[in-house]
Enzyme design. Structure first.
Site, mmCIF file in Angstrom:
data_model
loop_
_atom_site.group_PDB
_atom_site.id
_atom_site.type_symbol
_atom_site.label_atom_id
_atom_site.label_comp_id
_atom_site.label_asym_id
_atom_site.label_seq_id
_atom_site.Cartn_x
_atom_site.Cartn_y
_atom_site.Cartn_z
ATOM 1 N N ASP A 61 0.812 -1.225 0.000
ATOM 2 C CA ASP A 61 0.000 0.000 0.000
ATOM 3 C C ASP A 61 0.842 1.271 0.000
ATOM 4 O O ASP A 61 2.009 1.263 0.404
ATOM 5 C CB ASP A 61 -0.875 0.036 1.269
ATOM 6 C CG ASP A 61 -2.088 -0.874 1.166
ATOM 7 O OD1 ASP A 61 -2.132 -1.731 0.266
ATOM 8 O OD2 ASP A 61 -2.989 -0.726 2.016
ATOM 9 N N HIS A 206 3.691 -2.403 3.116
ATOM 10 C CA HIS A 206 3.795 -1.041 2.579
ATOM 11 C C HIS A 206 5.103 -0.866 1.811
ATOM 12 O O HIS A 206 6.151 -1.301 2.283
ATOM 13 C CB HIS A 206 3.734 -0.019 3.717
ATOM 14 C CG HIS A 206 2.400 0.038 4.398
ATOM 15 N ND1 HIS A 206 2.031 -0.880 5.357
ATOM 16 C CD2 HIS A 206 1.343 0.866 4.219
ATOM 17 C CE1 HIS A 206 0.788 -0.603 5.755
ATOM 18 N NE2 HIS A 206 0.346 0.451 5.074
HETATM 19 ZN ZN LIG Z 1 -2.498 3.053 3.328
#
Ligand SMILES: [Zn+2]
Length: 268
Positions: A61, A206
């Protein structure tokens, strides 16, 4: 009861419980005790897929990041692994060549929004407008259609996700993470990711942190090497027998497991 169009709808607490009933063990025991209307099922977030096969969805993400994403792509390529990147449109505009490489390398480009603003701050129509514009821009950069959307923090209302489903975007959440949005020892972060894996699971990682302003007292921004974490994690997952697949491929080949969003279940 709960089943519609090949989807399994479970109670949120049946996903959170440890050990969770996964790896093909989601069954009638965990199905919600009321019939979910067909039209609503498509609006429920997907947490994982129901299978005993050792497939895992690795998702990244908040990117693309100016340097870390390309280094993670190198690691994925080395391992022949497929991942899903939930990109922010504002980041995609800054690093369009990285988005195009994701497509070229066989990964799924998915949407995380324009920026990292929570949907709880927007009306349903404002959210739809913002997400449609972000989707159009990322699709122009990537040259492919986007099929999946993950709301920042997992926050969304039922009306928002219904409108998104009607617009052809499936709301995707996650089943486990590696706490890689704060600093930590790279070995530890990788081992958290490995521990969160289960057959059919969806791992939240991430390649960037888009919301440094939300750092809590006592926390530090990630300073560990994200590519080193990816390397250790992928070696561990390969040793555990996992094959890494994109979200859309996993949902095509296996029964998606959906549930009410966490904050909805708490009545917020
Ligand atoms: Zn996020």
């Amino acid at each position: 009861m709960g089943r519609a169009r090949g989807t399994l709808v479970v109670r949120r607490r049946d996903i959170d419980v440890h050990p969770r009933p996964a790896g093909g063990d989601f069954d009638e025991r965990t199905v919600v005790p009321f019939a979910v209307p067909d039209g609503l099922v498509g609006a429920l977030g997907v947490y994982c897929v129901n299978t005993r096969e050792r497939v895992l969805m690795v998702t990244y993400d908040d990117g693309p990041h100016e340097s870390d994403t390309a280094r993670i792509l190198d690691v994925l390529e080395e391992h022949g692994a497929r991942a899903t990147f939930f990109v922010l449109a504002q980041q995609a505009r800054r690093h369009p060549e990285v988005v195009r490489r994701m497509v070229r390398d066989g990964h799924e480009v998915a949407l995380h929004g324009e920026d990292h603003r929570s949907l709880t701050t927007m009306s349903a129509l404002e959210a739809l407008r913002t997400i449609r514009r972000a989707r159009r821009d990322v699709e122009r950069i990537a040259g492919v259609r986007l099929r999946t959307y993950r709301p920042p923090y997992g926050h969304h209302s039922t009306l928002q996700s219904l409108l998104l489903a009607l617009a052809g975007l499936r709301v995707v959440l996650w089943s486990g993470d590696a706490q890689d949005w704060v600093d930590g020892d790279a070995d530890h972060v990788a081992s958290l990711g490995r521990q969160a894996a289960f057959p059919g699971g969806m791992l939240l990682l991430h390649d960037n942190r888009a919301d440094p302003e939300t750092l809590q007292p006592g926390q530090a921004l990630p300073a560990f090497d994200r590519a080193a974490v990816a390397q250790m994690l992928l070696e561990g997952l390969a040793a555990d027998g996992y094959r890494l697949v994109t979200v859309t491929d996993a949902m095509r080949d296996h029964q998606p497991v959906r549930s009410m969003a966490r904050q909805r279940m708490r009545g917020q």
